[in-house]
Design a protein around this motif. Structure first.
Motif, PDB file in Angstrom:
ATOM      1  N   LYS A 195       0.846  -1.207   0.000  1.00  0.00           N
ATOM      2  CA  LYS A 195       0.000   0.000   0.000  1.00  0.00           C
ATOM      3  C   LYS A 195       0.873   1.246   0.000  1.00  0.00           C
ATOM      4  CE  LYS A 195      -2.979  -2.404  -0.580  1.00  0.00           C
ATOM      5  NZ  LYS A 195      -3.607  -2.480  -1.905  1.00  0.00           N
ATOM      6  N   ILE A 196       1.906   1.231   0.817  1.00  0.00           N
ATOM      7  CA  ILE A 196       2.825   2.384   0.880  1.00  0.00           C
ATOM      8  C   ILE A 196       3.594   2.501  -0.436  1.00  0.00           C
ATOM      9  CG2 ILE A 196       4.865   3.342   2.036  1.00  0.00           C
ATOM     10  CD1 ILE A 196       3.896   1.776   4.590  1.00  0.00           C
ATOM     11  N   ALA A 197       4.163   1.371  -0.885  1.00  0.00           N
ATOM     12  CA  ALA A 197       5.038   1.385  -2.060  1.00  0.00           C
ATOM     13  C   ALA A 197       4.289   1.850  -3.310  1.00  0.00           C
ATOM     14  CB  ALA A 197       5.635   0.003  -2.278  1.00  0.00           C
ATOM     15  N   ASN A 198       2.999   1.524  -3.377  1.00  0.00           N
ATOM     16  CA  ASN A 198       2.186   1.896  -4.536  1.00  0.00           C
ATOM     17  C   ASN A 198       2.010   3.408  -4.681  1.00  0.00           C
ATOM     18  OD1 ASN A 198       1.330  -0.176  -6.282  1.00  0.00           O
ATOM     19  ND2 ASN A 198       0.067  -1.041  -4.645  1.00  0.00           N
ATOM     20  N   LEU A 199       2.212   4.127  -3.588  1.00  0.00           N
ATOM     21  CA  LEU A 199       2.024   5.586  -3.628  1.00  0.00           C
ATOM     22  C   LEU A 199       3.301   6.327  -3.999  1.00  0.00           C
ATOM     23  CD1 LEU A 199      -0.074   5.917  -0.319  1.00  0.00           C
ATOM     24  CD2 LEU A 199      -0.935   5.982  -2.673  1.00  0.00           C
ATOM     25  N   LEU A 200       4.418   5.589  -4.069  1.00  0.00           N
ATOM     26  CA  LEU A 200       5.710   6.249  -4.276  1.00  0.00           C
ATOM     27  C   LEU A 200       5.925   6.657  -5.728  1.00  0.00           C
ATOM     28  CD1 LEU A 200       7.860   3.760  -2.158  1.00  0.00           C
ATOM     29  CD2 LEU A 200       6.960   5.985  -1.411  1.00  0.00           C
ATOM     30  N   LYS A 201       6.674   7.726  -5.896  1.00  0.00           N
ATOM     31  CA  LYS A 201       7.125   8.158  -7.229  1.00  0.00           C
ATOM     32  C   LYS A 201       8.646   8.233  -7.150  1.00  0.00           C
ATOM     33  CE  LYS A 201       3.215   9.454  -9.525  1.00  0.00           C
ATOM     34  NZ  LYS A 201       2.560   8.215  -9.091  1.00  0.00           N
ATOM     35  N   PRO A 202       9.312   7.079  -7.268  1.00  0.00           N
ATOM     36  CA  PRO A 202      10.766   7.077  -7.065  1.00  0.00           C
ATOM     37  C   PRO A 202      11.535   7.793  -8.171  1.00  0.00           C
ATOM     38  CG  PRO A 202       9.847   4.862  -6.878  1.00  0.00           C
ATOM     39  CD  PRO A 202       8.792   5.731  -7.490  1.00  0.00           C
ATOM     40  N   GLN A 203      12.774   8.013  -7.834  1.00  0.00           N
ATOM     41  CA  GLN A 203      13.707   8.617  -8.774  1.00  0.00           C
ATOM     42  C   GLN A 203      14.794   7.565  -9.061  1.00  0.00           C
ATOM     43  OE1 GLN A 203      16.069  11.965  -7.163  1.00  0.00           O
ATOM     44  NE2 GLN A 203      15.062  13.205  -8.731  1.00  0.00           N
ATOM     45  N   LYS A 204      15.229   7.483 -10.313  1.00  0.00           N
ATOM     46  CA  LYS A 204      16.387   6.635 -10.652  1.00  0.00           C
ATOM     47  C   LYS A 204      17.569   7.547 -10.877  1.00  0.00           C
ATOM     48  CE  LYS A 204      14.602   2.422 -11.284  1.00  0.00           C
ATOM     49  NZ  LYS A 204      14.953   1.250 -10.469  1.00  0.00           N
ATOM     50  N   VAL A 205      18.660   7.205 -10.229  1.00  0.00           N
ATOM     51  CA  VAL A 205      19.904   7.926 -10.461  1.00  0.00           C
ATOM     52  C   VAL A 205      20.894   6.918 -11.023  1.00  0.00           C
ATOM     53  CG1 VAL A 205      21.759   9.280  -9.429  1.00  0.00           C
ATOM     54  CG2 VAL A 205      19.407   9.544  -8.597  1.00  0.00           C
ATOM     55  N   ILE A 206      21.335   7.143 -12.234  1.00  0.00           N
ATOM     56  CA  ILE A 206      22.233   6.202 -12.906  1.00  0.00           C
ATOM     57  C   ILE A 206      23.577   6.858 -13.163  1.00  0.00           C
ATOM     58  CG2 ILE A 206      22.573   4.718 -14.933  1.00  0.00           C
ATOM     59  CD1 ILE A 206      19.585   4.450 -15.181  1.00  0.00           C
ATOM     60  N   GLU A 207      24.613   6.189 -12.676  1.00  0.00           N
ATOM     61  CA  GLU A 207      25.989   6.596 -12.973  1.00  0.00           C
ATOM     62  C   GLU A 207      26.596   5.480 -13.791  1.00  0.00           C
ATOM     63  OE1 GLU A 207      26.463   8.182  -8.461  1.00  0.00           O
ATOM     64  OE2 GLU A 207      28.304   7.478  -9.441  1.00  0.00           O
ATOM     65  N   GLN A 208      27.056   5.823 -14.959  1.00  0.00           N
ATOM     66  CA  GLN A 208      27.593   4.818 -15.883  1.00  0.00           C
ATOM     67  C   GLN A 208      28.977   5.233 -16.342  1.00  0.00           C
ATOM     68  OE1 GLN A 208      25.403   4.595 -19.530  1.00  0.00           O
ATOM     69  NE2 GLN A 208      26.751   3.062 -20.447  1.00  0.00           N
ATOM     70  N   ASN A 209      29.864   4.262 -16.319  1.00  0.00           N
ATOM     71  CA  ASN A 209      31.181   4.482 -16.885  1.00  0.00           C
ATOM     72  C   ASN A 209      31.456   3.314 -17.818  1.00  0.00           C
ATOM     73  OD1 ASN A 209      33.897   5.265 -17.278  1.00  0.00           O
ATOM     74  ND2 ASN A 209      33.726   6.397 -15.331  1.00  0.00           N
ATOM     75  N   GLY A 210      31.139   3.457 -19.079  1.00  0.00           N
ATOM     76  CA  GLY A 210      31.266   2.343 -20.023  1.00  0.00           C
ATOM     77  C   GLY A 210      30.307   1.240 -19.652  1.00  0.00           C
ATOM     78  N   ASP A 211      30.857   0.100 -19.208  1.00  0.00           N
ATOM     79  CA  ASP A 211      30.018  -1.035 -18.828  1.00  0.00           C
ATOM     80  C   ASP A 211      29.792  -1.106 -17.319  1.00  0.00           C
ATOM     81  OD1 ASP A 211      29.502  -1.975 -21.331  1.00  0.00           O
ATOM     82  OD2 ASP A 211      31.016  -3.559 -21.308  1.00  0.00           O
ATOM     83  N   PHE A 212      30.340  -0.149 -16.580  1.00  0.00           N
ATOM     84  CA  PHE A 212      30.133  -0.154 -15.118  1.00  0.00           C
ATOM     85  C   PHE A 212      28.971   0.764 -14.738  1.00  0.00           C
ATOM     86  CE2 PHE A 212      30.777   1.575 -10.855  1.00  0.00           C
ATOM     87  CZ  PHE A 212      30.731   0.394 -10.130  1.00  0.00           C
ATOM     88  N   PHE A 213      28.045   0.232 -13.943  1.00  0.00           N
ATOM     89  CA  PHE A 213      26.844   0.973 -13.554  1.00  0.00           C
ATOM     90  C   PHE A 213      26.660   1.013 -12.051  1.00  0.00           C
ATOM     91  CE2 PHE A 213      25.842   0.049 -17.895  1.00  0.00           C
ATOM     92  CZ  PHE A 213      24.937   1.018 -18.304  1.00  0.00           C
ATOM     93  N   ARG A 214      26.203   2.165 -11.584  1.00  0.00           N
ATOM     94  CA  ARG A 214      25.691   2.309 -10.239  1.00  0.00           C
ATOM     95  C   ARG A 214      24.265   2.830 -10.432  1.00  0.00           C
ATOM     96  NH1 ARG A 214      30.016   5.218  -8.060  1.00  0.00           N
ATOM     97  NH2 ARG A 214      31.118   3.380  -7.313  1.00  0.00           N
ATOM     98  N   MET A 215      23.274   2.040  -9.946  1.00  0.00           N
ATOM     99  CA  MET A 215      21.876   2.446 -10.117  1.00  0.00           C
ATOM    100  C   MET A 215      21.248   2.631  -8.754  1.00  0.00           C
ATOM    101  SD  MET A 215      20.158   0.279 -13.150  1.00  0.00           S
ATOM    102  CE  MET A 215      20.728   0.492 -14.840  1.00  0.00           C
ATOM    103  N   LYS A 216      20.668   3.801  -8.548  1.00  0.00           N
ATOM    104  CA  LYS A 216      19.999   4.068  -7.275  1.00  0.00           C
ATOM    105  C   LYS A 216      18.533   4.336  -7.536  1.00  0.00           C
ATOM    106  CE  LYS A 216      24.148   6.009  -5.285  1.00  0.00           C
ATOM    107  NZ  LYS A 216      24.928   7.238  -5.295  1.00  0.00           N
ATOM    108  N   THR A 217      17.691   3.688  -6.735  1.00  0.00           N
ATOM    109  CA  THR A 217      16.255   3.961  -6.774  1.00  0.00           C
ATOM    110  C   THR A 217      15.934   4.644  -5.449  1.00  0.00           C
ATOM    111  OG1 THR A 217      15.988   1.911  -8.030  1.00  0.00           O
ATOM    112  CG2 THR A 217      13.983   2.948  -7.180  1.00  0.00           C
TER     113      THR A 217
END
Ligand code: YOG
Length: 135
Positions: A32-54
């Protein structure tokens, strides 16, 4: 040259998130809580290396991986499972397979102009999310 996903994106749509969460075994109150969220994705990419934050007002989730290299993923704060995950390129699409207790689990990302698209799959549930590049 791989596609460039670097950026911050805000959620603009979220279809079937409820069924995806149910497939993961997330309890009623948390859904119920999660359904109300509007998350943000923050993506840091260096070639094939990724850091993904939700990022959301309720919980945050962060993963790091190199495309083509299997890694141990622990979905801390989500369903708290361990997966052997691997992301590969399908042209400019990022395709992740999350091997573990749940069948048919994974996600796909792709870009359409200033939109970041995400399809999350678990068992027979498919959730479709769209994020728009933050101004
Ligand atoms: O993203 O794997 O972009 O890691 C999926 C939520 C809700 C917590 C979010 C917090 C699954 C309660 C990450 C929402 C539902 C519900 C914000 C999906 C589980 C628990 C963190 C994901 C990939 C691809 C990168």
């Amino acid at each position: 040259m791989p596609a460039n996903y670097n950026g911050t994106y805000n959620m603009i749509s979220n279809e079937n998130f409820e069924s995806y969460m149910r497939a993961l075994g997330i309890d009623f109150a948390t859904r119920k809580i999660a359904n109300l969220l509007k998350p943000q994705k923050v993506i840091e990419q260096n070639g094939d290396f990724f850091r993904m934050k939700t990022i959301s007002s309720f919980r945050n989730y962060s993963t790091e991986f190199t495309v083509g290299t299997e890694y141990e993923e622990e979905t801390k704060g989500l369903d708290n499972r361990k997966c052997k995950s691997m992301v590969t390129w399908d042209s400019d699409k990022l395709v992740c397979i999350q091997k573990g207790e749940k069948k048919n689990r994974g996600w796909k990302h792709w870009l359409e102009e200033d939109e970041l698209h995400l399809e999350l799959t678990c068992e027979d549930a498919v959730c479709k999310q769209v994020y728009k590049r933050a101004p």
